[in-house]
Design a protein around this motif. Structure first.
Motif, short mmCIF file in Angstrom:
data_model
loop_
_atom_site.label_atom_id
_atom_site.label_comp_id
_atom_site.label_asym_id
_atom_site.label_seq_id
_atom_site.Cartn_x
_atom_site.Cartn_y
_atom_site.Cartn_z
N THR A 217 35.84 46.31 43.41
CA THR A 217 35.58 45.30 44.42
C THR A 217 34.57 44.98 45.51
N CYS A 266 38.11 38.41 41.64
CA CYS A 266 38.98 39.60 42.09
C CYS A 266 40.65 39.52 42.65
N TRP A 270 43.19 42.15 40.90
CA TRP A 270 44.25 43.00 41.50
C TRP A 270 45.35 42.82 41.50
N VAL A 396 39.05 40.87 48.54
CA VAL A 396 38.83 39.83 47.81
C VAL A 396 37.94 38.22 48.59
#
Length: 554
Positions: A217, A266, A270, A396
Motif C-alpha cells: 500500500t 487496497c 487489506w 487505502v
C-alpha cells in the motif's frame, strides 16, 4: 495503590458503568470521525464528478497503462523489500552485539520517517549520474546511463524506505521467542535449517500477510518518489495521475475514477491480509539486547558469521550513504543560511503543524486501540477488528483524495491562510495514524490478564486505571508514536503541494522551491536543517519520556 483504587471506586453504579465503558465511547467517537470524514470526502468527489465509468479505465490505453505500472512497481517493490528484509532480520537477531548495532537500528528508525524530498536528495547524490556510485557503475557496466530514473530508481527508493520498516518488525517478532526455545534447540542439536523451519519461519510467516499489505500500500500510493524518479509518462502511477487530474486538469471525474480504483484494490488486499491475522507492532527498545533473553545461539557460529556480515553490510550501504550525502552537501551550504529570511518562519510553521498533526494522531490512535481492546475482551471480535481496521483507512484512501474531498466539503466556508493549513494538519494527522497505532498497539493491548482482573475486582477505572496500569507502559511508546507522527507531518509534501501557500511555505515546500530554482547549495542547507529537525525530535521526545514521572498526577 489499593486504597486509592478503592476510594476511586466509590462512585455510583451509574458512574462506574460510564467509566468502564469510556474506552468504548472514545473508540466509537474516533471511528465515527474517521469513517465520516473518509466517506464524506469520497462522496464529495463523486457528487462533483457525475457520469463516472469504471469501464473507461480499461478502454483508455493511457489509464490502463497507469494501472498496470502501478501494480507492477508496487508488487516488485514489495517483493524486493520483504525478500531482503527477512535475511536482514535473521542476521540482526543472530548478531546481538557488534560494533554499530545500535547505530544501525537508529538509522533504520530514522529512514522510516525521513522526509521524501531529503531521501530523494540523498539518493540522487549517491546513485545519480553524477553521484558517488556513478564511477563504480560505469566501471562495472561500461555505460554512463544511470539506474536511478524509471522503474529501477522507483524500486530502489521504495526499498530504502520499506526494507528498514519490514526488517524492524520482523526482528521484533523473532526476538519475542523465549530463551527456553533456544536452549531446547541447542539441546536437540538443531542446525541452521532446523532452527529456520521450527523457530524462525513459523514466527515470521504469520506476520508476512499484513506486512506485505502495508508495504504494498505504501508503494502503491507513493507520490513524491514516482513524481521525481519516474522519468516520464511511462512511469506514471495512479497517485501521480490523480494529482495531475486535480492540480492541472481540474478533472474531478477522472480523479474520482482513479481514487475509487485505488481504494478498491487496497481494500481487497487489506481484507485478504486481515483475514490471516498476525498484526505487526513497533515496540520500543534501545536495540542493545533482544526481548527473548540473552541465550547464546549455536547457529551464530561458522558460516553464519560471513552471511550475516554480508546482509548487515548491505543494509548499511543502502541506508547510510544517502543520509551522509545530505549532511556533507548541507554543511557546504550553511553559509547561505544567514541570507534565508524565509527559512526560520518555515521551520516554525512546520513544527507547529507537525505538533498539531501528531497530537491528533496520538489521540485517535489511543482511542481506537482502547475501544478495540474493550470489544475484544468481551468477545466481539468482528466489531473490534472493524474499529482497529478503521485506523488503516488512510492507507487505502489516498491523502490527495481525502484532502480534496474535505476541501470540496468545506469550500463554501473554507478560506485561505490558516484554514488551509488547518486542513493540511487534519490530513497529516490521519496519514500518521497507521504508524501511531503500530507503535501503541503492543503497549495498550499487552497488559497482563492478571493485572486486568485485579483492576476490575478493585473497580479501578478512569484516571486511576490510566495512572497505575497504562501510563507506565504507555509513556515511551507514546513518545515514539508522537515522534513518528510529527516527523511524517514535518516532511509531508503531497498535501501541502495542493493546499499550501507559496508565500508562506513549510520546510518541504521551501526545499522544493529552492530545487526548482536550481539553488543547490541553499537547498542542501535546507535539507540538512530538515534532517536535523527530524533527528532532534526523536532525541528530544526520547529524553522527555525518561524525565517524565512513572506515575503522574500526584
Amino acid at each position: 495503590m489499593a486504597s486509592e483504587a478503592l476510594t476511586a471506586g466509590k462512585a455510583s453504579p451509574h458512574g462506574r458503568r460510564r467509566l468502564t465503558q469510556l474506552p468504548l465511547w472514545a473508540g466509537l467517537t474516533a471511528l465515527a470521525a474517521l469513517v465520516g470524514l473518509g466517506l464524506g470526502s469520497l462522496g464529495a468527489l463523486l457528487v462533483q464528478a457525475p457520469g463516472i465509468s469504471m469501464a473507461s479505465l480499461w478502454q483508455e490505453p493511457y489509464l490502463a497503462g497507469v494501472l498496470r505500472f502501478s501494480l507492477w512497481q508496487a508488487s516488485l517493490s514489495t517483493l524486493v523489500s520483504l525478500g531482503l528484509a527477512i535475511p536482514v532480520a535473521v542476521a540482526l537477531a543472530r548478531r546481538r552485539r557488534f560494533a554499530g548495532r545500535r547505530l544501525l537500528l537508529r538509522a533504520m528508525e530514522l529512514s522510516l520517517v525521513v522526509p521524501s524530498l531529503i531521501a530523494l536528495f540523498g539518493l540522487v547524490a549517491v546513485h545519480g549520474r553524477q553521484g558517488w556510485a556513478a564511477p563504480l557503475w560505469e566501471a562495472l557496466t561500461g555505460s554512463q546511463e544511470g539506474y536511478l530514473y524509471g522503474l529501477s530508481g522507483i524500486v530502489l527508493a521504495h526499498v530504502f524506505y520499506n526494507l528498514p520498516l519490514a526488517a524492524r518488525l520482523l526482528l521484533q517478532e523473532l526476538e519475542r521467542a523465549p530463551a527456553a526455545h533456544w536452549r531446547l534447540a541447542a539441546q536437540l542439536g538443531l542446525k541452521r535449517r532446523g532452527i529456520w523451519r521450527t523457530l524462525e519461519w513459523p514466527a515470521l510467516k504469520r506476520l508476512l500477510p499484513r506486512l506485505a499489505a502495508l508495504v504494498f500500500t505504501l508503494c502503491f500510493t507513493s507520490f513524491a518518489i514516482v513524481m521525481t524518479l519516474g522519468g516520464g509518462p511511462a512511469s506514471t502511477t495512479l497517485e501521480v495521475a490523480l494529482y495531475q487530474a486535480l492540480k492541472f486538469d481540474n478533472d474531478l471525474a477522472l480523479a474520482a475514477l482513479l481514487a475509487l480504483t485505488q481504494l478498491t484494490i487496497c481494500l481487497g488486499l487489506w481484507g485478504l491480509a486481515l483475514s490471516q491475522g498476525g498484526a505487526p507492532s513497533l515496540a520500543v527498545g534501545d536495540g542493545s539486547a533482544p526481548l527473548g533473553g540473552r541465550w547464546q545461539r549455536r547457529d551464530a557460529l561458522g558460516i553464519s558469521r560471513l552471511t550475516d556480515t554480508f546482509w548487515l553490510l548491505g543494509l548499511a550501504l543502502l541506508l547510510l550513504p544517502p543520509l551522509v550525502a545530505v549532511v556533507v552537501a548541507g554543511l557546504g551550504g550553511l553559509a547561505d543560511l544567514a541570507h534565508q529570511a524565509s527559512l526560520w518562519p518555515a521551520l516554525w510553521r512546520s513544527l507547529v503543524m507537525a505538533a498539531g498533526a501528531g497530537g491528533l494522531a496520538l489521540t485517535l490512535g489511543i482511542a481506537l486501540i482502547a475501544g478495540h481492546g474493550w470489544l475484544a475482551a468481551r468477545g466481539k471480535r468482528l466489531a473490534a477488528g472493524l474499529m482497529e481496521g478503521s485506523g488503516q483507512l488512510i492507507l487505502v484512501l489516498p491523502a490527495l483524495v481525502l484532502g480534496t474531498g474535505l476541501f470540496l466539503l468545506l469550500r463554501p466556508r473554507l478560506g485561505g491562510g490558516w484554514q488551509g493549513y488547518g486542513l493540511v494538519v487534519l490530513v497529516n494527522g490521519f496519514m500518521a495514524l497507521p504508524f501511531v497505532m503500530q507503535v501503541l498497539r503492543g503497549a495498550l493491548l499487552g497488559l497482563p490478564m492478571a493485572q486486568r482482573r485485579l483492576a476490575d475486582q478493585l473497580d479501578i477505572q478512569g484516571v486511576t486505571r490510566f495512572r497505575w496500569l497504562l501510563w507506565p507502559r504507555l509513556r515511551r511508546p507514546a513518545a515514539l508514536a508522537m515522534a513518528y507522527a510529527m516527523t511524517l507531518s514535518l516532511g509531508d509534501f503531497s498535501v501541502i503541494a495542493l493546499f499550501g501557500s507559496p508565500s508562506a511555505p513549510t520546510l518541504p515546500m521551501l526545499l522544493y522551491q529552492q530545487l526548482g530554482s536550481y539553488r543547490w547549495q541553499t537547498a542542501a542547507a535546507t535539507a540538512l536543517i530538515l534532517l536535523a529537525t527530524v533527528a532532534a525530535l526523536f532525541v528530544l521526545l526520547g529524553w522527555l519520556t525518561r524525565r517524565l514521572p512513572r506515575y503522574p498526577l500526584r
